[in-house]
Design a protein around this motif. Structure first.
Motif, mmCIF file in Angstrom:
data_model
loop_
_atom_site.group_PDB
_atom_site.id
_atom_site.type_symbol
_atom_site.label_atom_id
_atom_site.label_comp_id
_atom_site.label_asym_id
_atom_site.label_seq_id
_atom_site.Cartn_x
_atom_site.Cartn_y
_atom_site.Cartn_z
ATOM 1 N N PRO A 168 0.804 -1.228 0.000
ATOM 2 C CA PRO A 168 0.000 0.000 0.000
ATOM 3 C C PRO A 168 0.839 1.281 0.000
ATOM 4 O O PRO A 168 0.443 2.271 -0.618
ATOM 5 C CB PRO A 168 -0.807 -0.087 1.303
ATOM 6 C CG PRO A 168 -0.594 -1.440 1.865
ATOM 7 C CD PRO A 168 0.535 -2.104 1.137
ATOM 8 N N VAL A 169 2.004 1.264 0.645
ATOM 9 C CA VAL A 169 2.793 2.497 0.723
ATOM 10 C C VAL A 169 3.366 2.822 -0.665
ATOM 11 O O VAL A 169 3.148 3.911 -1.220
ATOM 12 C CB VAL A 169 3.933 2.365 1.762
ATOM 13 C CG1 VAL A 169 4.812 3.603 1.747
ATOM 14 C CG2 VAL A 169 3.336 2.126 3.147
ATOM 15 N N THR A 170 4.071 1.847 -1.253
ATOM 16 C CA THR A 170 4.677 2.059 -2.573
ATOM 17 C C THR A 170 3.602 2.330 -3.625
ATOM 18 O O THR A 170 3.728 3.239 -4.452
ATOM 19 C CB THR A 170 5.461 0.796 -2.987
ATOM 20 O OG1 THR A 170 6.307 0.438 -1.914
ATOM 21 C CG2 THR A 170 6.262 1.017 -4.227
ATOM 22 N N HIS A 171 2.553 1.528 -3.576
ATOM 23 C CA HIS A 171 1.482 1.674 -4.555
ATOM 24 C C HIS A 171 0.860 3.065 -4.440
ATOM 25 O O HIS A 171 0.619 3.744 -5.442
ATOM 26 C CB HIS A 171 0.429 0.578 -4.305
ATOM 27 C CG HIS A 171 -0.501 0.382 -5.457
ATOM 28 N ND1 HIS A 171 -1.867 0.324 -5.321
ATOM 29 C CD2 HIS A 171 -0.263 0.255 -6.783
ATOM 30 C CE1 HIS A 171 -2.425 0.165 -6.501
ATOM 31 N NE2 HIS A 171 -1.475 0.111 -7.402
ATOM 32 N N GLY A 172 0.638 3.493 -3.190
ATOM 33 C CA GLY A 172 0.042 4.818 -2.956
ATOM 34 C C GLY A 172 0.925 5.913 -3.533
ATOM 35 O O GLY A 172 0.435 6.841 -4.187
ATOM 36 N N GLU A 173 2.234 5.800 -3.316
ATOM 37 C CA GLU A 173 3.155 6.834 -3.839
ATOM 38 C C GLU A 173 3.129 6.860 -5.362
ATOM 39 O O GLU A 173 3.140 7.922 -5.985
ATOM 40 C CB GLU A 173 4.590 6.543 -3.387
ATOM 41 C CG GLU A 173 4.844 6.985 -1.967
ATOM 42 C CD GLU A 173 6.251 6.626 -1.500
ATOM 43 O OE1 GLU A 173 7.134 6.434 -2.353
ATOM 44 O OE2 GLU A 173 6.438 6.538 -0.280
ATOM 45 N N LEU A 174 3.073 5.663 -5.945
ATOM 46 C CA LEU A 174 3.061 5.608 -7.415
ATOM 47 C C LEU A 174 1.760 6.158 -7.981
ATOM 48 O O LEU A 174 1.765 6.863 -8.995
ATOM 49 C CB LEU A 174 3.218 4.164 -7.873
ATOM 50 C CG LEU A 174 4.608 3.764 -8.305
ATOM 51 C CD1 LEU A 174 4.623 2.330 -8.758
ATOM 52 C CD2 LEU A 174 5.080 4.663 -9.450
#
Ligand code: HEM
Length: 297
Positions: A168-174
């Protein structure tokens, strides 16, 4: 080797005057005593952690060069991304001077990135074979910071956020990078604020959609290029953006060359056909009308 956990010292800023006094007291020699904890350099750079992140999977003598060159590129992608966001925000604030100043740093980052291929081009096919199987399905294709940087520059593709859906963190940033206006979007909005007629679909659109090149945008850049004295700031911006696109193209083209040299025509670890697929990707150009306008001048 596991990172040694140092006791971090309380950080304190110093003034010029304090440093001058210390240099006098030490007779101009370096400080050698820092107590039982870390040193202020290690506290800041976190080199204890950074230098513990080379989890080699084989005893192959060239695996450290491969892993460290890859990590260096990841850090440079991160810096390139940070700088590009800064440039975009300066353009939004109509501060073209500050944007141009920061674009010099983007270019410097890109020179380092292109130069970093030197280390990898020193690998022979036999060197690479010694550890390649241990990469499993791992491929630079899965670099999320590279994707963030590409999105921020303007190469949007929602499908390429999918590999990170499980985080969720990486996906959210992307997804944020995907949904925000890119550097090129900001440049076009600046063009419009400077009197260049651009269609509404360019100036306010779904930013997550891939950018479609348009004749109206090419015409606007053409006006800039045909009178570079009158449009001095915009002309400098255009050429600075072409510098960035050009250096990105050099990074991609060198990647293809290195891969061809090390891997030949074999498929990639990330599931593609390899060099043939990379060649197609390398044909992409950021800021397309800044390239097409050259043929119209
Ligand atoms: C000997 C070294 C390398 C080889 C043989 C190699 C090979 C490949 C191949 C075959 C692909 C296509 C996807 C796949 O099927 O894997 C690819 C993609 C990619 N590689 Fe490399 N690579 C190397 C080094 C690196 C390094 C050091 C980086 C830096 C992080 C990197 C970043 C990328 C990126 C970002 C992509 C995706 C490009 C895009 O989608 O635009 N590669 N690589």
């Amino acid at each position: 080797m596991a990172a040694k956990e140092y006791q971090r010292s309380a950080y304190r800023a110093l003034t010029d005057q304090e440093r001058a006094e210390r240099a006098t007291t030490s007779g101009g020699e370096p400080i050698l005593e820092f107590g039982d904890g870390s040193t202020p350099f290690v506290d800041y750079v976190r080199s204890d952690v950074l230098l513990s992140l080379q989890g080699l999977r084989t005893k192959a003598p060239t695996e450290p060069a491969f892993l460290i060159a890859t990590q260096v590129m990841e850090l440079l992608f991160k810096l390139g991304h940070i700088e590009v966001l800064h440039v975009r925000d300066r353009l939004d604030a109509d501060d073209v001077d500050a944007a141009l100043w920061a674009l010099r740093r983007v270019r410097a980052v890109q020179h380092q990135l292109v130069g970093a291929w030197e280390l990898l081009s020193s690998l022979s096919p036999a060197d690479y074979r010694e550890f390649r199987d241990q990469l499993g399905d791992g491929s630079g294709f899965q670099s999320f910071v590279y994707r963030q940087w590409e999105f921020a520059l303007g190469n949007k593709n929602a499908a390429l956020a999918r590999p990170y859906a499980g985080n969720p963190v990486t996906h959210g940033e992307l997804l944020r990078a995907l949904n925000e206006p890119s550097l090129y979007d900001a440049a076009l909005r600046l063009l419009a604020r400077n009197g260049m007629p651009l269609p509404a679909e360019v100036l306010d659109r779904d930013w997550a959609e891939p950018y479609q090149a348009r004749p109206e945008v090419e015409r606007a850049w053409r006006r800039v290029y045909e009178d570079p004295v009158r449009h001095q700031a915009l002309h400098r911006l255009a050429e600075a953006l072409v510098d960035v696109a050009y250096e990105f193209g050099r990074w991609r083209a060198t990647h293809v060359l290195v891969v061809e040299r090390v891997l030949g025509g074999k498929p990639g670890t990330g599931g593609t056909s390899g060099v043939e697929w990379l060649r197609r990707v390398a044909d992409h150009r950021f800021f397309p009308e800044l390239w097409s306008v050259r043929g119209a001048l």
